[in-house]
Design an enzyme around this catalytic site. Structure first.
Site, PDB file in Angstrom:
ATOM      1  N   HIS A  69       3.376   3.319  -8.931  1.00 33.93           N
ATOM      2  CA  HIS A  69       3.216   2.023  -9.218  1.00 33.93           C
ATOM      3  C   HIS A  69       4.553   1.420  -9.794  1.00 33.93           C
ATOM      4  CE1 HIS A  69      -0.755   2.357  -8.098  1.00 33.93           C
ATOM      5  NE2 HIS A  69      -1.306   3.247  -9.244  1.00 33.93           N
ATOM      6  N   ASP A 121       0.800  -1.101  -0.163  1.00 36.47           N
ATOM      7  CA  ASP A 121       0.078  -0.128   0.243  1.00 36.47           C
ATOM      8  C   ASP A 121       0.997   1.128  -0.078  1.00 36.47           C
ATOM      9  OD1 ASP A 121      -2.355   1.379   0.091  1.00 36.47           O
ATOM     10  OD2 ASP A 121      -2.616   1.462   2.253  1.00 36.47           O
ATOM     11  N   LEU A 132      11.015 -20.536  -3.457  1.00 35.37           N
ATOM     12  CA  LEU A 132       9.949 -19.891  -2.950  1.00 35.37           C
ATOM     13  C   LEU A 132       8.752 -19.753  -3.693  1.00 35.37           C
ATOM     14  CD1 LEU A 132       8.998 -17.231  -1.304  1.00 35.37           C
ATOM     15  CD2 LEU A 132       9.992 -15.794  -3.115  1.00 35.37           C
TER      16      LEU A 132
END
Length: 253
Positions: free
Chosen positions: A47, A30, A141
């Site tokens: 962004h 955020d 991962l």
């Protein structure tokens, strides 16, 4: 240097307890828009800077040996944003997958997705499917990209799947338990998040992994997502390691 380019940073993880790392970290990324506004830049630049932050955090999680990283990349509510901004977000997703896939694959990262992918632009769907297929047999991962994802929608979909099994006579209502329910979520087969990190200081879940976060430790940090780096991640893990996880029981101390 463009304002979203991250300078190399020496990482100090020396006081992390490597025997008590969270298996699964979830992150609500955020603050991209606020980061850009503070610098007098368009939101799109925020962004783009956020993509660089994601790149660094994926690398650090892989380096530490974290099993699962789930990031909230685009929610079902994000479609309400201006069309231009949504278009940029989808272009950045496509660009990230195209640019990073070789390195993700070389480092044995498994790319997975959560959410309704059929509503994404075709180009993004194509790149995502390439990443899912190419990395599915890797053993490092697990990177879950939550795209067009909403926790309530996920729960409704799980109920619908279970209801279909009951109607078909394949499952009795009394056989439905939490394990049955979890097996019909998008995260089936994965451990629930041990640690949820939310950047930018906001204190809400924003419809993210509502079932899975029931007993997660939550760490909210003031950094806006583009400023969240490897050091911030390690500090959040250290905070997690200081918690007494009781899962509804009494303290062990």
């Amino acid at each position: 240097m463009w304002p979203w380019k991250r300078k190399p940073k020496e990482i100090d993880a020396s006081d992390l307890d490597l025997a008590r790392l969270p298996r699964h970290i979830a992150i609500i990324m955020d603050g991209n828009g606020r980061w850009a506004r503070k610098r007098g830049l368009p939101r799109t630049m925020g962004h783009r800077a956020g993509v660089e932050a994601l790149r660094a955090i994926v690398k650090e999680c892989s380096r530490l040996g974290i099993e699962v990283l789930t990031v909230y990349a685009f929610s079902t509510e994000n479609w309400r944003r201006p069309k231009e901004e949504v278009g940029v977000l989808m272009s950045l997703l496509t660009e990230y997958l195209r640019r990073e896939l070789d390195e993700l694959h070389a480092n044995q990262v498994v790319v997975r997705s959560l959410g309704g992918l059929s509503e994404l632009p075709l180009e993004a769907q194509i790149e995502l499917k390439k990443a899912l297929e190419r990395t599915r047999k890797n053993n490092g991962l697990i990177l879950n990209l939550a795209l067009n994802y909403g926790g309530r929608a996920e729960i409704v979909e799980a109920v619908q799947k279970i209801g279909t099994l009951v109607r078909q006579g394949k499952l009795k209502p009394e056989e439905i338990d939490s394990e049955t329910f979890a097996a019909h979520l998008a995260t089936a087969g994965l451990p629930d998040p041990d640690l949820l990190i939310r950047t930018s200081g906001e204190m809400r879940l924003s419809n993210f992994l509502l079932w899975q976060l029931a007993y997660s430790e939550i760490v909210v940090v003031p950094e806006l997502w583009p400023d969240f780096n490897e050091h911030c991640l390690n500090e959040a893990i250290k905070a997690y390691q200081k918690r007494d996880r009781r899962f509804g029981g009494l303290s062990g101390s």
